[in-house]
Design an enzyme around this catalytic site. Structure first.
Site, PDB file in Angstrom:
ATOM      1  N   TYR A 154       0.839  -1.208   0.000  1.00 36.27           N
ATOM      2  CA  TYR A 154       0.000   0.000   0.000  1.00 36.27           C
ATOM      3  C   TYR A 154       0.880   1.268   0.000  1.00 36.27           C
ATOM      4  O   TYR A 154       0.656   2.196  -0.780  1.00 36.27           O
ATOM      5  CB  TYR A 154      -0.908  -0.043   1.233  1.00 36.27           C
ATOM      6  CG  TYR A 154      -1.906   1.070   1.330  1.00 36.27           C
ATOM      7  CD1 TYR A 154      -3.053   1.083   0.530  1.00 36.27           C
ATOM      8  CD2 TYR A 154      -1.739   2.118   2.236  1.00 36.27           C
ATOM      9  CE1 TYR A 154      -3.994   2.105   0.636  1.00 36.27           C
ATOM     10  CE2 TYR A 154      -2.674   3.125   2.351  1.00 36.27           C
ATOM     11  CZ  TYR A 154      -3.801   3.121   1.550  1.00 36.27           C
ATOM     12  OH  TYR A 154      -4.720   4.135   1.663  1.00 36.27           O
ATOM     13  N   LYS A 158       1.076   4.346  -2.754  1.00 37.20           N
ATOM     14  CA  LYS A 158       0.696   5.724  -2.430  1.00 37.20           C
ATOM     15  C   LYS A 158       1.875   6.680  -2.627  1.00 37.20           C
ATOM     16  O   LYS A 158       1.687   7.820  -3.053  1.00 37.20           O
ATOM     17  CB  LYS A 158       0.109   5.804  -1.017  1.00 37.20           C
ATOM     18  CG  LYS A 158      -1.204   5.024  -0.862  1.00 37.20           C
ATOM     19  CD  LYS A 158      -2.277   5.486  -1.856  1.00 37.20           C
ATOM     20  CE  LYS A 158      -3.633   4.865  -1.621  1.00 37.20           C
ATOM     21  NZ  LYS A 158      -4.658   5.327  -2.562  1.00 37.20           N
TER      22      LYS A 158
END
Ligand code: NAP
Length: 246
Positions: A154, A158
């Protein structure tokens, strides 16, 4: 009515932060494309908005599929002749410590969170360039700035979204298109509602403003970045986290 009749695409908008963003634009007069993979929820959210007299149309679409996304963009352009704003919001998590993380979980998160914004941005860019006008807003996360144990996949996506945003900002600036990112902190969603009281208390200690954020806080930043007032801002990441990442 700050966005009267402007056409806004919001991915992952059948629920959560995306739904709030779509609703906020619609309340300001925009025509909003509700884009999500969940057919039932996409239809329900669109109906909820149109029942309130807001302008919304549902598109069941997987943001990782270039062909699907291009077909959707063609439909929107055929009907409305313009796409003013794209919000790349769809995102998933598949958390695990690196040693236990499967290739599938790594790939799935990279695919939705990083390939998704690439595919959707690529699909709308030609129309925005022709119009010499456009706003691209990518929903990143403070995890992409701070990192987080158990979220290597993740966090990588990002952080990648922030780099992607800066690069498209440079590529598209001469065509009147801005590209910015929003990095939310911990936002009250069904995901954070599941946190235990102890974890929530520890979290709150790290947030100078002392509360979790709301989807409305993220939607507000989104409206600002799409507004006339933000026309000289590009390539930036606005952190909406109650001061957590200071
Ligand atoms: P959410 O409630 O899980 O909503 C995300 C939506 O995206 C879901 O409806 C999901 O559908 C959809 N989606 C997933 N894969 C898709 C695909 N391939 N194509 C189209 N739609 C897809 O998440 P959220 O909490 O609102 O988060 C929205 C964004 O904010 C994400 O990018 C997230 O990383 C970011 N963010 C959230 C927080 C937070 O605290 N919640 C903090 C920082 C950043 P399905 O569930 O049916 O797959």
């Amino acid at each position: 009515m700050r966005f009267k009749d402007e056409v806004v695409m919001v991915t992952g908008s059948s629920r959560g932060i995306g739904k709030e963003i779509a609703q906020a634009f619609a309340e300001e007069g925009a025509i909003v494309a509700i884009i999500d993979v969940n057919a039932e929820l996409t239809e329900a959210t669109t109906q909820e908005l149109t029942a309130r007299g807001l302008k919304a149309e549902n598109f069941v679409c997987d943001v990782t599929n270039l062909k699907n996304v291009e077909e959707m963009v063609t439909k929107i352009l055929d009907k409305y002749k313009r796409i003013d704003i794209l919000v790349n919001n769809a995102g998933i998590t598949k958390d695990n410590l690196l040693l236990r993380m499967s290739e599938n979980d790594w790939d799935a998160v990279i695919n939705v969170n990083l390939r998704g914004p690439f595919v959707c941005t690529k699909a709308v860019t030609k129309a925005m360039m022709k119009a010499r006008k456009g706003r691209i807003i990518n929903i990143a996360s403070i995890i992409g700035i701070r990192g987080n144990a158990g979220q290597t996949n993740y966090a990588a996506t990002k952080a990648g979204v922030i780099g992607f945003t800066k690069s498209i900002a440079r590529e598209l600036a001469s065509r009147g298109i801005t590209a910015n990112a929003i990095a939310p902190g911990y936002i009250q969603t069904p995901m954070t509602a599941k946190l235990s009281d102890a974890v929530r208390e520890d979290l709150l200690k790290m947030i100078p403003l002392g509360t979790l954020g709301t989807a409305k806080d993220v939607a507000g930043a989104c409206l600002f970045l799409a507004s006339k007032e933000a026309s000289y801002i590009t390539g930036q990441t606005i952190v909406v986290d109650g001061g957590m990442a200071i």
